[in-house]
Write an enzyme that holds these catalytic residues in place. Structure first.
Site, short mmCIF file in Angstrom:
data_model
loop_
_atom_site.label_atom_id
_atom_site.label_comp_id
_atom_site.label_asym_id
_atom_site.label_seq_id
_atom_site.Cartn_x
_atom_site.Cartn_y
_atom_site.Cartn_z
N GLU A 105 0.83 -1.21 0.00
CA GLU A 105 0.00 0.00 0.00
C GLU A 105 0.86 1.25 0.00
O GLU A 105 1.97 1.25 0.54
CB GLU A 105 -0.89 0.01 1.25
CG GLU A 105 -2.34 -0.42 0.98
CD GLU A 105 -3.18 0.66 0.29
OE1 GLU A 105 -2.65 1.45 -0.50
OE2 GLU A 105 -4.39 0.69 0.58
N ASP A 109 -4.42 5.56 5.88
CA ASP A 109 -4.97 6.75 6.53
C ASP A 109 -5.90 6.28 7.65
O ASP A 109 -5.47 6.03 8.76
CB ASP A 109 -5.69 7.58 5.46
CG ASP A 109 -6.14 8.94 5.97
OD1 ASP A 109 -5.78 9.29 7.10
OD2 ASP A 109 -6.83 9.65 5.24
N VAL A 159 -0.50 14.42 1.53
CA VAL A 159 0.78 14.38 0.81
C VAL A 159 0.62 13.86 -0.61
O VAL A 159 -0.34 13.16 -0.93
CB VAL A 159 1.83 13.53 1.57
CG1 VAL A 159 2.25 14.20 2.86
CG2 VAL A 159 1.32 12.11 1.83
P1 IMP Z 1 -7.94 4.88 4.13
O1 IMP Z 1 -9.02 3.91 3.77
O2 IMP Z 1 -8.49 6.06 4.90
O3 IMP Z 1 -6.79 4.24 4.89
O4 IMP Z 1 -7.41 5.52 2.77
C1 IMP Z 1 -6.27 5.08 2.12
C2 IMP Z 1 -6.25 5.56 0.68
O5 IMP Z 1 -6.60 6.96 0.59
C3 IMP Z 1 -4.84 5.46 0.11
O6 IMP Z 1 -4.63 4.22 -0.52
C4 IMP Z 1 -4.77 6.65 -0.84
O7 IMP Z 1 -5.21 6.28 -2.13
C5 IMP Z 1 -5.72 7.67 -0.27
N1 IMP Z 1 -4.98 8.68 0.51
C6 IMP Z 1 -5.01 8.83 1.85
N2 IMP Z 1 -4.23 9.84 2.26
C7 IMP Z 1 -3.68 10.37 1.13
C8 IMP Z 1 -2.74 11.45 0.91
O8 IMP Z 1 -2.23 12.14 1.82
N3 IMP Z 1 -2.40 11.68 -0.39
C9 IMP Z 1 -2.91 10.96 -1.43
N4 IMP Z 1 -3.77 9.92 -1.25
C10 IMP Z 1 -4.16 9.63 0.01
#
Ligand code: IMP
Ligand code: MG
Length: 182
Positions: A105, A109, A159
């Site tokens: 990955e 986040d 980012v």
């Molecule tokens: P989660 O389900 O909240 O963990 O989201 C993860 C996904 O969100 C990652 O695989 C990224 O595609 C996107 N994402 C989360 N934070 C960022 C960031 O700071 N920059 C770009 N994409 C992000």
């Protein structure tokens, strides 16, 4: 290597992880995976699109036979916030039965995307499922994600670079920096 984006791009904020730091850490992660999976052929599963840059570099620092597959998911949340409801847009080609799977990955986040993916892949009878994430955004995960390999823990700022995008741009930056646009 010079940055491919113009230095004058007002959306590029301070560098969070430099190209040199990434190279060093990716080599360390590769060495660790090489030791941990000795005698096996791990299957690297990248979550498109963000993980493709990291996957390419990581795989070349693993001194074992490896196989690759790709999955694309789309979150029903907004562009910058994940809802945890995930739709598989492109599924794997390879059968996971008895395979040692490493999910690669770009960034974790909330962890909701990963939580969904892990459950989905574990249901396919693999020998094991581990996770290798380049970036972990500190403090936001609601559950224990059991991450085997993490490159860098970073502060909450959004980012870009090294695979990470805003509206499909900036994935080719060789470093990770904050995004200061809106
Ligand atoms: P989660 O389900 O909240 O963990 O989201 C993860 C996904 O969100 C990652 O695989 C990224 O595609 C996107 N994402 C989360 N934070 C960022 C960031 O700071 N920059 C770009 N994409 C992000
Ligand atoms: Mg994205």
């Amino acid at each position: 290597m010079s940055a491919p984006e113009p230095a004058s791009d007002p959306n590029l904020g301070p560098i969070v992880v430099s190209a040199e730091q990434i190279q060093t850490r990716v080599a360390e992660l590769g060495a660790q995976i090489t030791a941990d999976y000795a005698g096996r052929t791990p299957l690297l599963v990248a979550v498109l699109k963000g993980a493709f840059v990291f996957m390419a570099d990581l795989s070349r620092s693993i001194g074992l036979p490896v196989e690759f597959d790709f999955m694309a998911v789309s979150s029903y949340g907004s562009a910058t916030k994940s809802s945890g409801v995930v739709r598989i847009v492109k599924d794997l080609d390879i059968d996971l039965s008895d395979r040692h799977v490493i999910i690669v990955e770009d960034i974790i986040d909330s962890g909701l995307t990963l939580q969904y993916l892990r459950k989905n892949l574990e249901a396919r009878n693999p020998a094991s499922v581990a996770v290798c994430a380049l970036l972990l955004r500190e403090g936001l995960q609601k559950q224990n994600l059991d991450l085997s390999y993490v490159g860098f823990k970073i502060p909450p700022d959004f980012v870009i670079g090294y695979g990470l995008d805003v509206a499909e741009r900036y994935r080719n930056l060789p470093y990770v920096c904050t995004y200061v646009g809106d």
